[in-house]
Design an enzyme around this catalytic site. Sequence first.
Site, PDB file in Angstrom:
ATOM      1  N   HIS A 176       5.716   4.980  16.668  1.00 21.42           N
ATOM      2  CA  HIS A 176       5.247   4.826  15.293  1.00 21.42           C
ATOM      3  C   HIS A 176       4.117   3.809  15.391  1.00 21.42           C
ATOM      4  O   HIS A 176       4.344   2.638  15.703  1.00 21.42           O
ATOM      5  CB  HIS A 176       6.375   4.325  14.370  1.00 21.42           C
ATOM      6  CG  HIS A 176       5.894   4.091  12.967  1.00 21.42           C
ATOM      7  ND1 HIS A 176       6.231   4.905  11.922  1.00 21.42           N
ATOM      8  CD2 HIS A 176       5.085   3.139  12.451  1.00 21.42           C
ATOM      9  CE1 HIS A 176       5.651   4.476  10.821  1.00 21.42           C
ATOM     10  NE2 HIS A 176       4.953   3.395  11.113  1.00 21.42           N
ATOM     11  N   ASP A 309       8.296  14.619  10.236  1.00 23.28           N
ATOM     12  CA  ASP A 309       8.712  13.275   9.822  1.00 23.28           C
ATOM     13  C   ASP A 309       9.587  13.366   8.566  1.00 23.28           C
ATOM     14  O   ASP A 309       9.448  12.547   7.644  1.00 23.28           O
ATOM     15  CB  ASP A 309       7.512  12.358   9.598  1.00 23.28           C
ATOM     16  CG  ASP A 309       7.923  10.884   9.579  1.00 23.28           C
ATOM     17  OD1 ASP A 309       9.081  10.583   9.937  1.00 23.28           O
ATOM     18  OD2 ASP A 309       7.098  10.044   9.197  1.00 23.28           O
TER      19      ASP A 309
HETATM   20  O1  DOR Z   1       7.861   6.700   5.786  1.00 19.23           O
HETATM   21  C1  DOR Z   1       8.624   6.602   6.733  1.00 19.23           C
HETATM   22  N1  DOR Z   1       9.945   6.793   6.583  1.00 19.23           N
HETATM   23  N2  DOR Z   1       8.132   6.262   7.930  1.00 19.23           N
HETATM   24  C2  DOR Z   1       8.942   5.947   8.946  1.00 19.23           C
HETATM   25  O2  DOR Z   1       8.457   5.582   9.985  1.00 19.23           O
HETATM   26  C3  DOR Z   1      10.404   5.983   8.791  1.00 19.23           C
HETATM   27  C4  DOR Z   1      10.792   6.881   7.717  1.00 19.23           C
HETATM   28  C5  DOR Z   1      12.232   6.722   7.291  1.00 19.23           C
HETATM   29  O3  DOR Z   1      13.090   6.699   8.189  1.00 19.23           O
HETATM   30  O4  DOR Z   1      12.501   6.649   6.096  1.00 19.23           O
HETATM   31 ZN    ZN Z   2       9.500   9.147  11.360  1.00 19.61          ZN
HETATM   32 ZN    ZN Z   3       7.194   6.741  11.866  1.00 24.61          ZN
END
Ligand code: DOR
Ligand code: ZN
Ligand code: ZN
Length: 445
Positions: A176, A309
């Site tokens: 990340h 994601d």
């Molecule tokens: O927006 C995000 N949500 N970015 C991340 O890196 C983690 C993810 C989460 O696990 O909610």
């Molecule tokens: Zn992620």
């Molecule tokens: Zn991430």
Amino acid sequence: MIESILIKAIDIVFEDAVKNGDIYIENGKIIDIGPSLNYSAEKEINGKGLTALPGVIDPHVHFREPGAEWKETIYSGSKAAVSGGVTSFFDMPNTKPSCITEKTIQQKKEIASASSLINYNFFIGATHTNLEELNKTENIPGIKIFMGSSTGNLLVDDMESLTSIFSTGSRLIAIHSEDEPTIKKNEERTDLPDNVFAHNMIRTPEAAVKCTNKATQLALKHNRRLHICHVTTKDEVDILRNLRTGLPDEKKYLITGEVSPQHIFLHLPDIYDNLGTFGQINPPLRHVDHCLGLWEGLKDSTLSFIGTDHAPHTVDEKRKPYGEAPSGMPGVETSLPLLLNQVAKGNCSLHDISNWMSGNQARLYNIQSKGFLKVGYDADIVLVDTKTKKIISNEKVISKCGWTAFDGTECTGWPVATLVNGQVVFREGDFFEDIKGKEIQILDF
Ligand code: DOR
Ligand code: ZN
Ligand code: ZN
């Protein structure tokens, strides 16, 4: 359990072409592909008018189990996934407790083997002190480093720890990529508005670019396989493009990048005007020039594949004001329709989709027997109707979170049926849940 299936007269998407033919499946494997196959199968599917793609491999989801099962479980996430044509996933380690040991990986694999409708594997998260676990845990896609903080408490951003992780072992490192000191410095700014637009003044493009540069230098120095998750800026695409053209052949794929549909298709200011904190994710959605740069990067193969994601949070959690609302949005069930819609618009081809959503994941993560419609490969297949038009809507969301940032978007091209290891698990809105997915086998680097 069905032992053999013959899919007749379907358009089959290969790496570089689409051809009409039949697919014969036995005991979970593709046994034969060709015109007018003659097998007596237990089940026959008339594929006329449909298109067969390799099942989507989503290499980046947050299924929240254990620890936040009210947002999603491995079962509910896999159900959402299979409805969107996804047959395999890699889940991220920011669960509770964090997945940072061989034992916690094993626990997740046990939950998945009992409840996941699709194939699975899990990243191990890096900390300052778990180097041994990172390298001894067997059959995982790689090590995840949060080089900038996000949901959860995983963070490794000091040079000493990073150097020891990059210089010890050889398995893939996925990051990340946001520079933590830059984020912290920006949080002190006195000109931040009291709304979600502050998010992009804190998590700036510079933060992402700085971190990607730093990680790239580490990977080159230690000759270590590095994967940049959810690339969000055109500048990072340029960094990756320069590496691809500048490095000798054997190192061309040492460093790869992934992109999420939301970072390509959603942009500022509209997304915050319309959705407020529901549009808040890390790294953030950006202005349209970055979206165009990401699409260009995907089209010219600088970015290798799509990862959603998928980061579900409930409506009540996301409704909170900026500063209290968690970052993240779902995506596992909408990625294929969103990309098929680009095919319908003439912006890319079906074999692009096959490479971006399955083939390149298999190649670059060293996944065995998946990612392609080939004899001998696992029968993970999604049958799509490239002509069907439907509107993505909150009401139809399968994920436990119950909402989508693409509510109201019409897509042309939808999954009709999804086969996992030769079994029909999803067909026209129905789920067949008695058979479970399998652990994905991965070769080490
Ligand atoms: O927006 C995000 N949500 N970015 C991340 O890196 C983690 C993810 C989460 O696990 O909610
Ligand atoms: Zn992620
Ligand atoms: Zn991430």
